[in-house]
Every structure is written in structure tokens, then in C-alpha cells.
Scaffold this motif. Structure first.
Motif, PDB file in Angstrom:
ATOM      1  N   ALA A  13       0.725  -1.415   0.041  1.00 16.46           N
ATOM      2  CA  ALA A  13      -0.086   0.237  -0.053  1.00 16.46           C
ATOM      3  C   ALA A  13       0.745   1.307  -0.022  1.00 16.46           C
ATOM      4  O   ALA A  13       1.909   1.229   0.659  1.00 16.46           O
ATOM      5  N   PRO A  14       0.621   2.357  -0.710  1.00 16.44           N
ATOM      6  CA  PRO A  14       1.258   3.307  -0.623  1.00 16.44           C
ATOM      7  C   PRO A  14       1.375   4.262   0.765  1.00 16.44           C
ATOM      8  O   PRO A  14       2.589   4.911   0.724  1.00 16.44           O
ATOM      9  N   ASP A  15       0.607   4.021   1.364  1.00 17.45           N
ATOM     10  CA  ASP A  15       0.436   4.800   2.876  1.00 17.45           C
ATOM     11  C   ASP A  15       1.159   3.850   3.996  1.00 17.45           C
ATOM     12  O   ASP A  15       1.140   4.309   4.955  1.00 17.45           O
ATOM     13  N   GLU A  16       1.873   2.761   3.397  1.00 17.76           N
ATOM     14  CA  GLU A  16       2.473   1.914   4.390  1.00 17.76           C
ATOM     15  C   GLU A  16       3.762   2.381   4.859  1.00 17.76           C
ATOM     16  O   GLU A  16       4.606   2.773   3.963  1.00 17.76           O
ATOM     17  N   ARG A  17       3.962   2.254   6.219  1.00 18.36           N
ATOM     18  CA  ARG A  17       5.418   2.929   6.476  1.00 18.36           C
ATOM     19  C   ARG A  17       6.073   1.801   7.390  1.00 18.36           C
ATOM     20  O   ARG A  17       5.310   0.766   8.219  1.00 18.36           O
ATOM     21  N   SER A  34      21.933 -17.010  -2.909  1.00 20.68           N
ATOM     22  CA  SER A  34      23.219 -17.717  -2.441  1.00 20.68           C
ATOM     23  C   SER A  34      22.517 -18.952  -1.635  1.00 20.68           C
ATOM     24  O   SER A  34      21.226 -19.279  -1.278  1.00 20.68           O
ATOM     25  N   ASN A  35      23.442 -19.871  -1.185  1.00 20.05           N
ATOM     26  CA  ASN A  35      23.052 -20.801  -0.378  1.00 20.05           C
ATOM     27  C   ASN A  35      22.980 -20.668   1.167  1.00 20.05           C
ATOM     28  O   ASN A  35      22.741 -21.672   1.812  1.00 20.05           O
ATOM     29  N   VAL A  36      23.352 -19.350   1.504  1.00 21.64           N
ATOM     30  CA  VAL A  36      23.130 -19.027   2.892  1.00 21.64           C
ATOM     31  C   VAL A  36      21.804 -18.961   3.075  1.00 21.64           C
ATOM     32  O   VAL A  36      21.105 -18.207   2.541  1.00 21.64           O
ATOM     33  N   SER A  37      21.460 -19.657   4.253  1.00 25.32           N
ATOM     34  CA  SER A  37      19.940 -19.734   4.452  1.00 25.32           C
ATOM     35  C   SER A  37      19.766 -18.867   5.858  1.00 25.32           C
ATOM     36  O   SER A  37      20.119 -19.151   6.886  1.00 25.32           O
ATOM     37  N   LYS A  38      18.966 -17.791   5.386  1.00 27.62           N
ATOM     38  CA  LYS A  38      18.724 -16.784   6.453  1.00 27.62           C
ATOM     39  C   LYS A  38      17.314 -16.205   6.209  1.00 27.62           C
ATOM     40  O   LYS A  38      16.594 -16.688   5.188  1.00 27.62           O
ATOM     41  N   ALA A  39      16.817 -15.640   7.419  1.00 25.14           N
ATOM     42  CA  ALA A  39      15.340 -15.322   7.271  1.00 25.14           C
ATOM     43  C   ALA A  39      15.280 -13.832   7.830  1.00 25.14           C
ATOM     44  O   ALA A  39      16.185 -13.653   8.478  1.00 25.14           O
ATOM     45  N   GLY A  40      14.237 -13.069   7.268  1.00 27.33           N
ATOM     46  CA  GLY A  40      14.287 -11.779   7.794  1.00 27.33           C
ATOM     47  C   GLY A  40      12.792 -11.600   7.563  1.00 27.33           C
ATOM     48  O   GLY A  40      11.945 -11.679   6.846  1.00 27.33           O
ATOM     49  N   ALA A  41      12.241 -10.664   8.221  1.00 27.17           N
ATOM     50  CA  ALA A  41      10.811 -10.012   8.520  1.00 27.17           C
ATOM     51  C   ALA A  41      10.958  -8.615   8.573  1.00 27.17           C
ATOM     52  O   ALA A  41      11.823  -7.967   9.288  1.00 27.17           O
ATOM     53  N   THR A  42       9.876  -7.796   8.019  1.00 26.84           N
ATOM     54  CA  THR A  42       9.623  -6.670   7.934  1.00 26.84           C
ATOM     55  C   THR A  42       8.598  -6.181   8.664  1.00 26.84           C
ATOM     56  O   THR A  42       7.464  -6.739   8.121  1.00 26.84           O
ATOM     57  N   LEU A  43       8.200  -5.395   9.652  1.00 27.67           N
ATOM     58  CA  LEU A  43       6.911  -5.056  10.398  1.00 27.67           C
ATOM     59  C   LEU A  43       6.558  -3.597   9.852  1.00 27.67           C
ATOM     60  O   LEU A  43       7.444  -2.639   9.952  1.00 27.67           O
ATOM     61  N   THR A  44       5.340  -3.486   9.330  1.00 24.81           N
ATOM     62  CA  THR A  44       5.118  -2.265   8.837  1.00 24.81           C
ATOM     63  C   THR A  44       3.848  -1.919   9.736  1.00 24.81           C
ATOM     64  O   THR A  44       3.071  -2.742  10.313  1.00 24.81           O
ATOM     65  N   ILE A  48       3.057  -7.912   7.834  1.00 24.08           N
ATOM     66  CA  ILE A  48       4.489  -8.399   8.224  1.00 24.08           C
ATOM     67  C   ILE A  48       4.779  -9.173   6.819  1.00 24.08           C
ATOM     68  O   ILE A  48       4.232  -9.974   6.225  1.00 24.08           O
ATOM     69  N   TYR A  49       6.106  -8.899   6.364  1.00 21.76           N
ATOM     70  CA  TYR A  49       6.750  -9.112   5.069  1.00 21.76           C
ATOM     71  C   TYR A  49       7.781 -10.209   5.539  1.00 21.76           C
ATOM     72  O   TYR A  49       8.628  -9.781   6.486  1.00 21.76           O
ATOM     73  N   PHE A  50       7.680 -11.517   5.123  1.00 25.27           N
ATOM     74  CA  PHE A  50       8.809 -12.585   5.782  1.00 25.27           C
ATOM     75  C   PHE A  50       9.247 -13.371   4.369  1.00 25.27           C
ATOM     76  O   PHE A  50       8.640 -13.594   3.562  1.00 25.27           O
ATOM     77  N   SER A  51      10.648 -13.570   4.608  1.00 27.44           N
ATOM     78  CA  SER A  51      11.252 -14.280   3.345  1.00 27.44           C
ATOM     79  C   SER A  51      12.426 -14.973   4.254  1.00 27.44           C
ATOM     80  O   SER A  51      13.017 -14.371   4.924  1.00 27.44           O
ATOM     81  N   GLY A  52      12.549 -16.284   3.878  1.00 27.04           N
ATOM     82  CA  GLY A  52      13.571 -17.130   4.533  1.00 27.04           C
ATOM     83  C   GLY A  52      13.205 -18.453   4.405  1.00 27.04           C
ATOM     84  O   GLY A  52      12.365 -19.143   3.741  1.00 27.04           O
ATOM     85  N   SER A  53      14.380 -19.301   4.979  1.00 28.28           N
ATOM     86  CA  SER A  53      14.257 -20.706   5.260  1.00 28.28           C
ATOM     87  C   SER A  53      13.569 -21.083   6.385  1.00 28.28           C
ATOM     88  O   SER A  53      13.775 -20.655   7.473  1.00 28.28           O
ATOM     89  N   LYS A  70       6.222 -14.633   2.762  1.00 28.70           N
ATOM     90  CA  LYS A  70       4.765 -14.586   3.140  1.00 28.70           C
ATOM     91  C   LYS A  70       4.438 -13.041   3.356  1.00 28.70           C
ATOM     92  O   LYS A  70       5.380 -12.333   3.860  1.00 28.70           O
ATOM     93  N   ILE A  71       3.325 -12.673   3.109  1.00 25.96           N
ATOM     94  CA  ILE A  71       3.041 -11.261   3.494  1.00 25.96           C
ATOM     95  C   ILE A  71       1.591 -11.269   4.289  1.00 25.96           C
ATOM     96  O   ILE A  71       0.641 -12.177   4.022  1.00 25.96           O
ATOM     97  N   VAL A  72       1.723 -11.189   5.608  1.00 24.80           N
ATOM     98  CA  VAL A  72       0.298 -11.417   6.530  1.00 24.80           C
ATOM     99  C   VAL A  72       0.017 -10.074   6.988  1.00 24.80           C
ATOM    100  O   VAL A  72       0.680  -9.148   7.496  1.00 24.80           O
ATOM    101  N   ASN A  73      -1.297  -9.734   6.677  1.00 28.27           N
ATOM    102  CA  ASN A  73      -2.155  -8.427   7.553  1.00 28.27           C
ATOM    103  C   ASN A  73      -1.801  -8.630   9.078  1.00 28.27           C
ATOM    104  O   ASN A  73      -1.952  -9.815   9.801  1.00 28.27           O
ATOM    105  N   ILE A  74      -1.493  -7.351   9.721  1.00 28.40           N
ATOM    106  CA  ILE A  74      -1.407  -7.573  11.351  1.00 28.40           C
ATOM    107  C   ILE A  74      -2.595  -7.982  11.733  1.00 28.40           C
ATOM    108  O   ILE A  74      -2.539  -8.187  12.951  1.00 28.40           O
ATOM    109  N   ASN A  75      -3.836  -7.671  11.059  1.00 25.84           N
ATOM    110  CA  ASN A  75      -5.165  -7.974  11.837  1.00 25.84           C
ATOM    111  C   ASN A  75      -5.221  -9.353  12.089  1.00 25.84           C
ATOM    112  O   ASN A  75      -6.050  -9.956  12.853  1.00 25.84           O
TER     113      ASN A  75
END
Length: 91
Positions: A13-17, A34-44, A48-53, A70-75
Motif C-alpha cells: 500500500a502507498p501509505d504503508e510505513r 546464495s546457499n546461505v539460509s537466512k530469514a528476515g521479516a519487516t513489520l509495517t 508483516i513481510y517474511f522471507s527465508g528458510s 509470506k505477507i500477512v496482514n497484522i489484523n
């Protein structure tokens, strides 16, 4: 207002921060092949945006991993939890 966060991607969404990040970053995991398996998440303020193993036990009790995005609505987030697996045959 720009809808780009420190994680390097465009939000839904354009108003997401961006509020917070954890791990190596959502977009870093998508861009990196890469073959390095890491995970990360961003909360707006909206999602919540998640990517990783992700590691889990299969039906035989063995650990398996798979890459997930995955992208999950915080609600939709109602709780979190952890499973600690300690196989007795290693003791």
C-alpha cells in the motif's frame, strides 16, 4: 510519501510505513540466491513481510527446510509460538 522502507522493497500500500525489521531483511532474502539460509521479516503499520528458510519436522520426525515468502496482514496475527525439539537419541 514514498512507500519504500530500509528493507529495500516496495510495500503493498502507498501509505504503508516500516516500523521494525528482524533478521537479514525481507528483500535481501528475495534478491539473494546464495546457499546461505537466512530469514528476515519487516513489520509495517499494516503487514508483516517474511522471507527465508523455515525448518520443521516431517511425518517421520526428521528436520526439513524449505524457502518461504509470506505477507500477512497484522489484523490476522493473533499469537506466536515456538516448538523446541530435543531428540533423545542424541543424548
Amino acid at each position: 510519501m514514498s512507500n519504500k522502507g530500509n528493507y529495500g522493497g516496495t510495500f503493498c500500500a502507498p501509505d504503508e510505513r516500516q516500523i521494525s525489521t528482524i533478521g537479514s531483511g525481507y528483500m535481501a532474502n528475495i534478491i539473494s540466491d546464495s546457499n546461505v539460509s537466512k530469514a528476515g521479516a519487516t513489520l509495517t503499520n499494516k503487514r508483516i513481510y517474511f522471507s527465508g528458510s523455515v525448518y520443521t519436522l516431517n511425518h517421520r520426525g526428521h528436520f526439513v527446510s524449505y524457502k518461504q515468502r509470506k505477507i500477512v496482514n497484522i489484523n490476522d496475527v493473533t499469537g506466536t509460538g515456538y516448538v523446541f525439539y530435543r531428540p533423545l537419541h542424541y543424548i
